[in-house]
Design a protein around this motif. Structure first.
Motif, PDB file in Angstrom:
ATOM      1  N   GLU A 442       4.457 -10.438  -1.165  1.00  0.00           N
ATOM      2  CA  GLU A 442       5.214 -10.630   0.077  1.00  0.00           C
ATOM      3  C   GLU A 442       5.646  -9.319   0.735  1.00  0.00           C
ATOM      4  OE1 GLU A 442       6.416 -13.927   1.048  1.00  0.00           O
ATOM      5  OE2 GLU A 442       5.356 -14.898  -0.613  1.00  0.00           O
ATOM      6  N   VAL A 443       5.631  -8.217  -0.023  1.00  0.00           N
ATOM      7  CA  VAL A 443       6.242  -6.976   0.484  1.00  0.00           C
ATOM      8  C   VAL A 443       5.315  -5.765   0.349  1.00  0.00           C
ATOM      9  CG1 VAL A 443       8.608  -7.759   0.020  1.00  0.00           C
ATOM     10  CG2 VAL A 443       7.355  -6.523  -1.760  1.00  0.00           C
ATOM     11  N   ASP A 444       5.760  -4.655   0.969  1.00  0.00           N
ATOM     12  CA  ASP A 444       4.944  -3.430   0.931  1.00  0.00           C
ATOM     13  C   ASP A 444       5.289  -2.512  -0.236  1.00  0.00           C
ATOM     14  OD1 ASP A 444       3.635  -4.052   3.394  1.00  0.00           O
ATOM     15  OD2 ASP A 444       5.481  -3.490   4.438  1.00  0.00           O
ATOM     16  N   PHE A 445       6.499  -2.665  -0.785  1.00  0.00           N
ATOM     17  CA  PHE A 445       6.865  -1.823  -1.938  1.00  0.00           C
ATOM     18  C   PHE A 445       8.039  -2.428  -2.698  1.00  0.00           C
ATOM     19  CE2 PHE A 445       9.513  -0.256   1.533  1.00  0.00           C
ATOM     20  CZ  PHE A 445      10.748  -0.031   0.946  1.00  0.00           C
ATOM     21  N   PHE A 446       8.185  -1.944  -3.932  1.00  0.00           N
ATOM     22  CA  PHE A 446       9.338  -2.283  -4.779  1.00  0.00           C
ATOM     23  C   PHE A 446      10.108  -1.003  -5.054  1.00  0.00           C
ATOM     24  CE2 PHE A 446       6.961  -5.779  -7.432  1.00  0.00           C
ATOM     25  CZ  PHE A 446       7.323  -6.756  -6.517  1.00  0.00           C
ATOM     26  N   LYS A 483       8.563  -2.115 -16.898  1.00  0.00           N
ATOM     27  CA  LYS A 483       7.102  -2.025 -17.055  1.00  0.00           C
ATOM     28  C   LYS A 483       6.412  -3.201 -16.351  1.00  0.00           C
ATOM     29  CE  LYS A 483       3.237  -0.611 -19.249  1.00  0.00           C
ATOM     30  NZ  LYS A 483       2.340  -1.731 -19.264  1.00  0.00           N
ATOM     31  N   MET A 484       6.991  -4.379 -16.533  1.00  0.00           N
ATOM     32  CA  MET A 484       6.430  -5.591 -15.935  1.00  0.00           C
ATOM     33  C   MET A 484       6.387  -5.462 -14.406  1.00  0.00           C
ATOM     34  SD  MET A 484       8.191  -9.226 -16.729  1.00  0.00           S
ATOM     35  CE  MET A 484       8.010  -9.299 -18.456  1.00  0.00           C
ATOM     36  N   THR A 485       7.456  -4.914 -13.840  1.00  0.00           N
ATOM     37  CA  THR A 485       7.541  -4.759 -12.383  1.00  0.00           C
ATOM     38  C   THR A 485       6.494  -3.761 -11.884  1.00  0.00           C
ATOM     39  OG1 THR A 485       9.912  -5.167 -12.535  1.00  0.00           O
ATOM     40  CG2 THR A 485       9.125  -4.198 -10.482  1.00  0.00           C
ATOM     41  N   ILE A 486       6.356  -2.645 -12.602  1.00  0.00           N
ATOM     42  CA  ILE A 486       5.374  -1.638 -12.177  1.00  0.00           C
ATOM     43  C   ILE A 486       3.966  -2.237 -12.243  1.00  0.00           C
ATOM     44  CG2 ILE A 486       4.361   0.632 -12.697  1.00  0.00           C
ATOM     45  CD1 ILE A 486       7.098   1.434 -13.910  1.00  0.00           C
ATOM     46  N   ASP A 487       3.663  -2.898 -13.355  1.00  0.00           N
ATOM     47  CA  ASP A 487       2.311  -3.473 -13.518  1.00  0.00           C
ATOM     48  C   ASP A 487       2.018  -4.505 -12.435  1.00  0.00           C
ATOM     49  OD1 ASP A 487       1.886  -1.923 -15.674  1.00  0.00           O
ATOM     50  OD2 ASP A 487       2.209  -3.483 -17.183  1.00  0.00           O
ATOM     51  N   ASN A 488       2.976  -5.404 -12.199  1.00  0.00           N
ATOM     52  CA  ASN A 488       2.740  -6.458 -11.205  1.00  0.00           C
ATOM     53  C   ASN A 488       2.620  -5.890  -9.796  1.00  0.00           C
ATOM     54  OD1 ASN A 488       2.532  -8.641 -12.901  1.00  0.00           O
ATOM     55  ND2 ASN A 488       4.752  -8.965 -12.970  1.00  0.00           N
ATOM     56  N   GLY A 489       3.415  -4.874  -9.491  1.00  0.00           N
ATOM     57  CA  GLY A 489       3.308  -4.227  -8.183  1.00  0.00           C
ATOM     58  C   GLY A 489       1.905  -3.660  -8.006  1.00  0.00           C
ATOM     59  N   HIS A 490       1.444  -2.961  -9.036  1.00  0.00           N
ATOM     60  CA  HIS A 490       0.118  -2.328  -8.949  1.00  0.00           C
ATOM     61  C   HIS A 490      -0.999  -3.361  -8.851  1.00  0.00           C
ATOM     62  CE1 HIS A 490       1.713   1.740 -10.629  1.00  0.00           C
ATOM     63  NE2 HIS A 490       2.130   1.466  -9.421  1.00  0.00           N
ATOM     64  N   LYS A 491      -0.823  -4.480  -9.590  1.00  0.00           N
ATOM     65  CA  LYS A 491      -1.848  -5.535  -9.512  1.00  0.00           C
ATOM     66  C   LYS A 491      -2.029  -5.995  -8.079  1.00  0.00           C
ATOM     67  CE  LYS A 491      -1.233  -7.707 -13.921  1.00  0.00           C
ATOM     68  NZ  LYS A 491      -0.375  -8.710 -14.528  1.00  0.00           N
TER      69      LYS A 491
END
Ligand code: PEP
Ligand code: MG
Length: 568
Positions: A442-446, A483-491
């Motif tokens: 939904e977004v451009d960045f976290f 870690k989960m947030t970084i991985d999901n963002g990158h996915k």
């Protein structure tokens, strides 16, 4: 001697015991009222001239922000309520000017001191400072001359006023110890600005030291040693030397990009609360601003800031940064940040309450004014918008919808703005980290807000001293959420940053680098240290250790692992 370390660093020098001469005020009956009023007027003029000099002096040495306090002092001497109160007392009660000043000032000071708001309470200290100056002038009392300090000295005082810190010889003052105050007191803020080590909250400090004795203070730990042994002196000399050397080394990374030892680039940005904070970010070579906490624009007023006021603030920062990114976070009030004029109801659990985006989606008038100001400023730099305290997808969609409406309105009004402003969210609630892949669509960045993420993950109020030991950034569950947030963002192909305090934590920076964090945003003073650290860390090497770290059972194990295998 032990207190609260409020400004880090080591100071070694002679004790300068600073005790202001006691001013005794007697009530006297006055016959010549006109003469007494004229005497008051003369005194005020002299005091104003002194304050003006302090203003000029501070402006030159410490900049406009720090000088402003003396403008406020001057205004206090022009404030009709205060001054007319004094004159009224002289005329109606036939008393001497000194007595009238003391009575009037005491009344206002006790009013201020009973206000809950920390900022307004601090104004009591300013009024004390101003009225004491006026009394000293009228009574011809010389004050202790802090400007005359000519050898390395540690000032020990009950507290220091803005006038004291402006007058002192800053080249020779190597430390402060005060009986009063905490991290946010005036003395602590000035000490951090001037990079002078300081300790506050040392009970009976002035009665337990002797003027001229030798002292070492450690502003990081809050420890002070009076007439220490040769061994202690030696070890602190060494520490001081190490700090100096390290500071020199840090200078070598100014102007460089932040690239790990094995060639991976990340971005190192600064966090700011007011437009003037940007100067420190630039001085420390920040590559952008990863968090502009806009609530301070709302908190230092007794009304909502206008669109124009906000536009000017955002534009000023955007222009200073040029094409470097500026992430502006929309209003994040509630929790521990109060805005009295919004008259929000008292809540049982303010951190779980009506705050940040929850309030903005409800008070669309406030939200739209801010978004209009941000979009208008977007033409002057590289602005991104970030929504705080998101807990579900619907909030993201609603916030984005309102942002789209604002863009439409501006278009209709022919007001220019940048078309490609990125919209992102803070990840500071565990629900969002766990479900971050859906949010990433939904977004451009976290940007990970670890200050809140930790408190919500381990259920520990971030401001509660009693349980502060349980608030722990090394908790494996916290690291897993990151870690989960970084991985999901990158996915989902978006960038992931961090603007909570953890981003500047020296032990975790290598781990975050290994996890693949793209942007680190921290207090300006940590930027160079972090760049130095990243330049000396191999991302791939740490990456291979991340799973092992996440499998460790306790926070203590995590810290130990990092000490042993990463930092040694
Ligand atoms: C955070 O929660 O990590 C954050 C950066 O926001 P604040 O400290 O302003 O709540
Ligand atoms: Mg937060």
């Amino acid at each position: 001697m032990q207190g609260i370390g409020t400004s880090p660093g080591i100071g070694m020098g002679k004790i300068f015991l600073y005790i202001e001469p006691k001013i005794e005020i007697q009530r006297e009956d006055i016959q010549d009222i006109e003469g007494e009023l004229a005497r008051l007027e003369d005194g005020m003029n002299t005091a104003k001239a002194e304050i003006h000099n302090l203003y000029e002096n501070t402006l030159e040495k410490m900049g406009k922000d720090k000088a402003e306090i003396f403008m406020a002092h001057k205004m206090m001497l022009e404030d009709p309520e205060f001054i007319d109160g004094i004159k009224q007392k002289i005329s109606s009660e036939g008393v001497n000017a000194e007595w009238a000043i003391k009575e009037t000032a005491d009344m206002f000071i006790s009013l201020f001191e009973n206000i809950e708001d920390e900022y307004l309470r601090a104004r009591a200290a300013d009024l004390k400072d101003v009225s004491n100056r006026l009394l000293r002038v009228l009574l011809n009392v010389e004050s202790v001359d802090l400007a005359s300090i000519d050898e390395d000295s540690i000032i020990v005082a009950e507290d220091l006023t803005p006038s004291d810190t402006a007058e002192m010889n800053k080249d020779k003052v190597v430390g402060f110890i005060t009986e009063l105050g905490g991290r946010t007191s005036h003395t602590s803020i000035i000490a951090r600005t001037l990079e002078i080590p300081a300790i506050a909250g040392v009970k009976d400090a002035t009665s337990s030291v002797r003027h001229g004795d030798y002292m070492i203070i450690d502003g990081s730990t809050g420890e002070a040693f009076i007439n220490p042994s040769e061994d202690i002196i030696k070890s602190y000399r060494k520490k001081l030397e190490d700090i100096r050397e390290f500071k020199e080394k840090l200078k070598s990374v100014i102007g460089e990009k932040t690239i790990s030892k094995d060639g991976h680039r990340v971005e190192l940005a600064g966090n700011i609360g007011t437009p003037s904070d940007i100067d420190k970010v630039l001085e420390n070579d920040g590559e952008g601003v990863g968090l502009f906490r806009t609530e301070f624009l709302y908190m230092d007023k007794d009304r909502l800031p206008t669109e124009e006021e906000q536009f000017n603030a955002y534009r000023e920062v955007a222009e200073k940064l040029g094409d470097r990114p500026l992430v502006i976070r929309t209003l994040d009030v509630g929790g521990d940040k109060e805005i009295p004029y919004l008259n929000l109801p008292k809540e049982m659990n303010p951190f779980l309450g009506y705050r940040a985006i929850r309030l903005c989606l409800d008070r669309v008038d406030i939200f739209k004014t801010q978004l209009r100001a941000i979009y208008r400023a977007s033409k002057y730099g590289n602005i991104k918008i970030m929504f705080p305290m998101i807990s579900n997808i619907q909030e993201v969609r609603n916030a984005k919808k309102i942002a789209a409406e604002v863009r439409e309105e501006l278009k209709k009004e022919n007001i220019p703005f940048a078309e490609d402003v990125e919209l992102g969210i803070m990840v500071e609630i565990p629900a969002v980290a766990v479900h971050s892949q859906a949010f990433a669509k939904e977004v451009d960045f976290f940007s990970l807000g670890t200050n809140d993420l930790i408190q919500y993950t381990v259920a520990v109020d971030r401001g509660n001293q009693t349980i502060s030991k349980l608030y722990n950034q090394y908790h494996p569950a916290v690291l897993r959420l990151i870690k989960m947030t970084i991985d999901n963002g990158h996915k989902e192909g978006i960038w992931v940053g961090m603007c909570g305090e953890v981003a500047g934590d020296e032990k975790l920076i290598p781990v975050l680098l290994g996890m693949g964090l793209d942007e680190f945003s921290m207090s300006a003073s940590s930027i160079l240290k972090s760049r130095y650290l990243i330049k000396n860390t191999s991302k791939e090497e740490i990456k291979s250790m991340v799973d092992t770290i996440l499998d460790l059972p306790t926070a203590e194990d995590v810290e130990e692992f990092i000490d042993k295998h990463i930092l040694s």
